[in-house]
Design a protein around this motif. Structure first.
Motif, short mmCIF file in Angstrom:
data_model
loop_
_atom_site.label_atom_id
_atom_site.label_comp_id
_atom_site.label_asym_id
_atom_site.label_seq_id
_atom_site.Cartn_x
_atom_site.Cartn_y
_atom_site.Cartn_z
N ILE A 1 37.75 40.38 35.05
CA ILE A 1 38.37 39.57 34.00
C ILE A 1 37.46 38.39 33.64
O ILE A 1 36.92 37.72 34.52
CB ILE A 1 39.74 39.01 34.45
N TYR B 1 47.00 40.75 34.27
CA TYR B 1 45.73 41.44 34.03
C TYR B 1 44.86 41.42 35.28
O TYR B 1 44.22 42.42 35.62
CB TYR B 1 44.96 40.80 32.87
N TYR C 1 43.69 44.91 36.73
CA TYR C 1 42.29 45.31 36.59
C TYR C 1 41.37 44.74 37.67
O TYR C 1 40.21 45.12 37.75
CB TYR C 1 41.76 44.87 35.22
#
Length: 108
Positions: free
Chosen positions: A21, A12, A16
């Motif tokens: 996050i 992730y 991203y």
């Protein structure tokens, strides 16, 4: 934090961007929460998983911390978390999480 979750978080962060996050933990003890928080900020301290030596510096919080708790629908929090919160040492958990964030988070 198990190896599969470490891989998910790393993927992730790669996909991203680590600045986008936020990790929310639910460990029952300050020490366990701190170990998981250290893993997603400074890297896996056991050097066993995908985050070994990887300093993501992610923002990390515990679900029982006031800042996170206030963002959750009150009914959902009461149904899913409030019973457990009664037996947790929330002050210890908050202290541990704050220490990790102050030392290792890059995106506060």
């Amino acid at each position: 934090m198990d190896l599969e979750n470490q891989k998910r978080i790393k993927d992730y962060a790669d996909q991203y961007g680590p600045e986008n996050i936020v990790v929310v933990l639910g460990a029952a003890e300050g020490e366990a929460a701190g170990l998981a928080a250290e893993t997603v900020t400074a890297g896996d301290p056991t050097f066993a998983g995908p985050l070994a030596g990887v300093q993501l510096g992610l923002r990390v919080y515990h679900i029982c911390e006031d800042g996170v708790k206030s963002e959750v629908d009150e009914g959902v929090y009461d149904e899913q978390i409030s019973m457990m919160e009664m037996v947790l040492d929330v002050d210890d958990i908050t202290k541990e999480m704050t220490t990790i964030r102050e030392e290792f988070c890059k995106y506060l």
